[in-house]
Design a protein around this motif. Structure first.
Motif, PDB file in Angstrom:
ATOM      1  N   GLY A  45     -27.681 -54.267  24.666  1.00 28.55           N
ATOM      2  CA  GLY A  45     -27.155 -54.193  26.022  1.00 28.55           C
ATOM      3  C   GLY A  45     -25.657 -54.410  26.092  1.00 28.55           C
ATOM      4  N   GLU A  46     -25.155 -55.306  25.259  1.00 28.91           N
ATOM      5  CA  GLU A  46     -23.716 -55.542  25.231  1.00 28.91           C
ATOM      6  C   GLU A  46     -22.985 -54.371  24.578  1.00 28.91           C
ATOM      7  OE1 GLU A  46     -23.358 -59.285  23.258  1.00 28.91           O
ATOM      8  OE2 GLU A  46     -23.772 -60.469  25.085  1.00 28.91           O
ATOM      9  N   HIS A  47     -23.591 -53.811  23.515  1.00 26.41           N
ATOM     10  CA  HIS A  47     -22.962 -52.695  22.808  1.00 26.41           C
ATOM     11  C   HIS A  47     -22.798 -51.484  23.721  1.00 26.41           C
ATOM     12  CE1 HIS A  47     -21.897 -50.275  19.247  1.00 26.41           C
ATOM     13  NE2 HIS A  47     -22.634 -49.313  19.791  1.00 26.41           N
ATOM     14  N   TYR A  48     -23.828 -51.206  24.524  1.00 23.16           N
ATOM     15  CA  TYR A  48     -23.775 -50.029  25.400  1.00 23.16           C
ATOM     16  C   TYR A  48     -23.410 -50.392  26.840  1.00 23.16           C
ATOM     17  CZ  TYR A  48     -25.568 -47.258  21.575  1.00 23.16           C
ATOM     18  OH  TYR A  48     -25.699 -46.618  20.362  1.00 23.16           O
ATOM     19  N   ASN A  49     -22.907 -51.628  27.022  1.00 21.55           N
ATOM     20  CA  ASN A  49     -22.330 -52.058  28.295  1.00 21.55           C
ATOM     21  C   ASN A  49     -23.279 -51.833  29.469  1.00 21.55           C
ATOM     22  OD1 ASN A  49     -20.523 -53.114  30.087  1.00 21.55           O
ATOM     23  ND2 ASN A  49     -18.878 -51.637  29.678  1.00 21.55           N
ATOM     24  N   PHE A  50     -24.449 -52.452  29.391  1.00 20.86           N
ATOM     25  CA  PHE A  50     -25.429 -52.325  30.464  1.00 20.86           C
ATOM     26  C   PHE A  50     -24.881 -52.849  31.797  1.00 20.86           C
ATOM     27  CE2 PHE A  50     -29.745 -52.119  28.000  1.00 20.86           C
ATOM     28  CZ  PHE A  50     -29.325 -50.946  27.397  1.00 20.86           C
ATOM     29  N   ASP A  51     -24.011 -53.863  31.743  1.00 26.10           N
ATOM     30  CA  ASP A  51     -23.417 -54.378  32.984  1.00 26.10           C
ATOM     31  C   ASP A  51     -22.683 -53.269  33.726  1.00 26.10           C
ATOM     32  OD1 ASP A  51     -24.175 -57.068  33.253  1.00 26.10           O
ATOM     33  OD2 ASP A  51     -22.721 -57.707  31.736  1.00 26.10           O
ATOM     34  N   GLU A  65     -25.682 -40.779  30.216  1.00 25.82           N
ATOM     35  CA  GLU A  65     -24.382 -40.364  29.684  1.00 25.82           C
ATOM     36  C   GLU A  65     -23.853 -41.330  28.620  1.00 25.82           C
ATOM     37  OE1 GLU A  65     -22.580 -38.067  33.642  1.00 25.82           O
ATOM     38  OE2 GLU A  65     -22.039 -40.161  33.220  1.00 25.82           O
ATOM     39  N   ASN A  66     -24.291 -42.592  28.669  1.00 28.93           N
ATOM     40  CA  ASN A  66     -23.680 -43.612  27.808  1.00 28.93           C
ATOM     41  C   ASN A  66     -24.551 -44.110  26.662  1.00 28.93           C
ATOM     42  OD1 ASN A  66     -20.898 -44.634  29.051  1.00 28.93           O
ATOM     43  ND2 ASN A  66     -22.248 -44.045  30.741  1.00 28.93           N
ATOM     44  N   VAL A  67     -25.841 -43.854  26.736  1.00 32.89           N
ATOM     45  CA  VAL A  67     -26.740 -44.287  25.664  1.00 32.89           C
ATOM     46  C   VAL A  67     -27.285 -43.039  24.969  1.00 32.89           C
ATOM     47  CG1 VAL A  67     -28.821 -45.584  25.082  1.00 32.89           C
ATOM     48  CG2 VAL A  67     -27.360 -46.351  26.964  1.00 32.89           C
ATOM     49  N   PRO A  68     -27.137 -42.933  23.649  1.00 22.77           N
ATOM     50  CA  PRO A  68     -27.604 -41.730  22.945  1.00 22.77           C
ATOM     51  C   PRO A  68     -29.122 -41.722  22.788  1.00 22.77           C
ATOM     52  CG  PRO A  68     -26.770 -43.314  21.368  1.00 22.77           C
ATOM     53  CD  PRO A  68     -26.502 -43.897  22.728  1.00 22.77           C
ATOM     54  N   PRO A 316     -34.220 -28.710  13.131  1.00 26.72           N
ATOM     55  CA  PRO A 316     -35.340 -28.303  12.260  1.00 26.72           C
ATOM     56  C   PRO A 316     -36.326 -29.426  11.943  1.00 26.72           C
ATOM     57  CG  PRO A 316     -33.282 -27.355  11.463  1.00 26.72           C
ATOM     58  CD  PRO A 316     -32.919 -28.292  12.567  1.00 26.72           C
ATOM     59  N   ASP A 317     -35.858 -30.699  11.948  1.00 20.61           N
ATOM     60  CA  ASP A 317     -36.755 -31.818  11.639  1.00 20.61           C
ATOM     61  C   ASP A 317     -37.491 -32.344  12.865  1.00 20.61           C
ATOM     62  OD1 ASP A 317     -34.723 -33.076  13.001  1.00 20.61           O
ATOM     63  OD2 ASP A 317     -34.311 -34.569  11.459  1.00 20.61           O
ATOM     64  N   GLY A 318     -37.301 -31.677  14.019  1.00 16.89           N
ATOM     65  CA  GLY A 318     -37.989 -32.091  15.236  1.00 16.89           C
ATOM     66  C   GLY A 318     -37.197 -33.044  16.104  1.00 16.89           C
ATOM     67  N   SER A 319     -36.024 -33.500  15.635  1.00 17.27           N
ATOM     68  CA  SER A 319     -35.192 -34.395  16.444  1.00 17.27           C
ATOM     69  C   SER A 319     -34.411 -33.586  17.479  1.00 17.27           C
ATOM     70  CB  SER A 319     -34.231 -35.181  15.549  1.00 17.27           C
ATOM     71  OG  SER A 319     -33.353 -34.286  14.869  1.00 17.27           O
ATOM     72  N   LEU A 320     -33.806 -34.286  18.433  1.00 15.77           N
ATOM     73  CA  LEU A 320     -33.038 -33.619  19.476  1.00 15.77           C
ATOM     74  C   LEU A 320     -31.574 -33.486  19.076  1.00 15.77           C
ATOM     75  CD1 LEU A 320     -34.319 -35.358  22.749  1.00 15.77           C
ATOM     76  CD2 LEU A 320     -34.916 -33.086  21.907  1.00 15.77           C
ATOM     77  N   VAL A 321     -30.944 -32.410  19.493  1.00 14.05           N
ATOM     78  CA  VAL A 321     -29.493 -32.301  19.327  1.00 14.05           C
ATOM     79  C   VAL A 321     -28.854 -33.269  20.318  1.00 14.05           C
ATOM     80  CG1 VAL A 321     -29.637 -29.889  18.593  1.00 14.05           C
ATOM     81  CG2 VAL A 321     -29.298 -30.412  21.010  1.00 14.05           C
ATOM     82  N   ALA A 322     -27.671 -33.758  19.993  1.00 13.97           N
ATOM     83  CA  ALA A 322     -27.052 -34.830  20.775  1.00 13.97           C
ATOM     84  C   ALA A 322     -26.775 -34.418  22.219  1.00 13.97           C
ATOM     85  CB  ALA A 322     -25.765 -35.286  20.097  1.00 13.97           C
ATOM     86  N   HIS A 323     -26.468 -33.138  22.435  1.00 16.11           N
ATOM     87  CA  HIS A 323     -26.073 -32.695  23.777  1.00 16.11           C
ATOM     88  C   HIS A 323     -27.242 -32.199  24.614  1.00 16.11           C
ATOM     89  CE1 HIS A 323     -26.100 -28.920  21.418  1.00 16.11           C
ATOM     90  NE2 HIS A 323     -26.488 -28.380  22.562  1.00 16.11           N
TER      91      HIS A 323
END
Length: 507
Positions: A45-51, A65-68, A316-323
């Motif tokens: 929470g601190e790393h991704y600034n939940f506050d 927009e802020n958490v991948p 190809p491995d089933g994961s999502l592209v970042a965008h």
């Protein structure tokens, strides 16, 4: 007269009458806010600034927009490994007492997913919600006095670094309320048996001593258990052993491929109720009888997002592209496939669970599971998801009057090009060429992308029949029998070579 049953049924119906339906969109907004507020002082929470996210004008948008996105490997390597090493307040306040082991449908190595006390409470609340929803199914009063067979993994949880580990079904069964133990079968002693075959044989031996009214578990393993009970007692169907069996609560995978073979084990129709309980949480259940869709539980510690299931968003491995864009419950549309993303009270954040779903009713937040991101067959542009493959197998069953509860396939390169190479799990074996022709014709008619692929790089379909038990033995050899283990519907070429070598040894 079912006195206790009448009391329980009356309470459930009265409670349902007094309760009001919430607004799923508003419930989801509230859940996300509560998740962020509770976890804002954790390392995550601190790393991704939940506050900062909580102070924003649009919390859902700012969160996205802020958490991948995180798949298991990413969140485990970057965050959950710190929990396993003894760290606290990492992705959720405190330190979890349990880890759910899940090999799912991929890989021999178990995933370790934290299960917090908040998640155990969430699962219990979801179970109670499902019981209350039985008022919609008009079950007879005596049903509420019968026993429930919960066929999951062993409840004999293992100790590791001061925590207990096991599959989620075993963790859940080991935490059942005291009042439920009277109804729970196979009972605590048998449920602790780790060896699947031994546990099922013990169930078969004890079966006549129980008055089972409901079953709960993954279809493939439930079928095998019922077959063992029927075989052990030398009867024609399971209702000769459990005449009051009225409900089967399915879960984990789509029930459609198992419907024909499962019904063949019954002496009379029963109510099928679908559920969606995964290692990461209890997410949905069928809440009414006039549909086979499941209602998302939108007010119970899980926040859902939905990524359109399109080839340009899937690696190809089933994961999502970042965008890849994510949608909220307010933005989704019916009959579109989405990759399901969850954030939970166990500290999973924007977690790609690996399932694809489609909405059948947006206003009710009702969904169906349509497949797995890693089971998307697009090697030669055919763009087939598991629900389309399931439909094709169901068509085969109807055309050939055959039961095919299990299957797997691969887009495999032969000397003359790519073919979809199918293995059909059935104790009946028919002409492979004719079966391949029926499959090919159906898929060309049902899927335009497949038809285009057949005119280009995809040469055709090959079919092989193998006994159904081969699939169970494959799971036993590669992972573990029973519990949450599911068969891979689509394999890559390397895994498929292992499968074909295994089949040749079994036959």
């Amino acid at each position: 007269m079912a006195i206790i049953g009448n009391i329980i049924k009356g309470f459930i119906e009265a409670r349902d009458t007094l309760s009001s339906e919430g607004n799923p969109v508003e419930e989801q907004q509230k859940v996300l806010q509560e998740l962020l507020e509770k976890a804002k002082d954790t390392r995550f929470g601190e790393h991704y600034n939940f506050d900062s996210i909580l102070a924003s004008e649009n919390i859902q948008k700012t969160f996205a927009e802020n958490v991948p996105y995180f798949d298991y490997n990413k969140i485990s390597n970057e965050w959950w490994n710190h929990i396993m090493k003894g760290g606290g307040d990492v992705t959720w306040p405190g330190n979890p007492d349990f880890f759910a082991l899940s090999s799912g449908t991929t890989g021999k190595k178990s995933k370790r997913i934290p299960v917090t006390e908040d998640m155990i409470s969430s699962i219990k609340r979801a179970g109670i919600k499902q019981v209350y929803a039985l008022s919609n199914f008009d079950m007879p009063s005596d049903f509420f006095e019968k026993e429930i067979m919960m066929l999951g993994s062993s409840t004999d949880l293992k100790e590791r670094n001061g925590r207990k580990e096991g599959e989620i079904s075993g963790i859940s069964a080991s935490n059942i309320p005291f009042w439920f133990k009277k109804y729970y079968k196979p009972g605590e002693e048998i449920a602790r048996i780790d060896d699947w075959d031994e546990r099922v044989l013990t169930i078969a031996k004890e079966a006549k001593n129980w008055d089972i009214g409901a079953l709960s578990g993954i279809p493939s393993w439930m079928e095998l258990m019922l077959k063992k009970v029927i075989e052990y007692h030398n009867v024609d169907h399971i209702h000769e052993i459990w005449p009051n069996l009225q409900v089967y609560t399915s879960g984990g995978v789509a029930f459609d491929p198992y419907e024909k073979s499962f019904n063949a084990l019954l002496g009379k129709p029963i109510q099928i109720i679908d559920t969606y309980l995964a290692s990461e949480g209890f997410m949905a259940f069928q809440s009414r009888p006039d549909t086979n869709a499941m209602k998302l539980i939108t007010d119970n510690g899980i926040y859902f997002e939905f990524v359109p299931f399109k080839p340009e968003y899937i690696n190809p491995d089933g994961s999502l592209v970042a965008h890849a864009p994510s949608l909220t419950l307010e933005e989704v549309e019916e009959d579109e496939d989405y990759v399901l993303i969850i954030s939970t009270v166990s500290g999973a954040w924007r977690y790609v669970i690996g399932d694809t779903i489609a909405f059948t009713d947006v206003d009710r937040a009702e969904i169906k599971i349509t497949g797995r991101t890693k089971f998307f067959l697009n090697t030669v542009g055919s763009q087939l998801s598991v629900n389309k493959l399931n439909d094709a197998v169901k068509h085969l069953e109807e055309e050939l009057n055959i039961k095919i509860p299990e299957y797997t396939l691969c887009a495999k390169r032969f000397d003359d090009g790519f073919y979809h190479s199918w293995y059909l799990g059935s104790d009946q074996s028919l002409n492979s060429s004719k079966t391949a022709e029926i499959l090919d014709t159906y898929l060309k008619q049902a899927n335009k992308n497949y038809k285009v692929a057949r005119s280009k790089a995809l040469e055709g379909v090959k079919v092989a029949f193998v006994p159904q038990n081969v699939f169970a033995e494959w799971s036993g050899a590669n992972k573990k029998k029973g519990g949450q283990v599911k068969m891979e519907r689509v394999m890559g070429e390397e895994k498929f070579r292992e499968w074909e070598a295994f089949v040749s040894q079994e036959l």
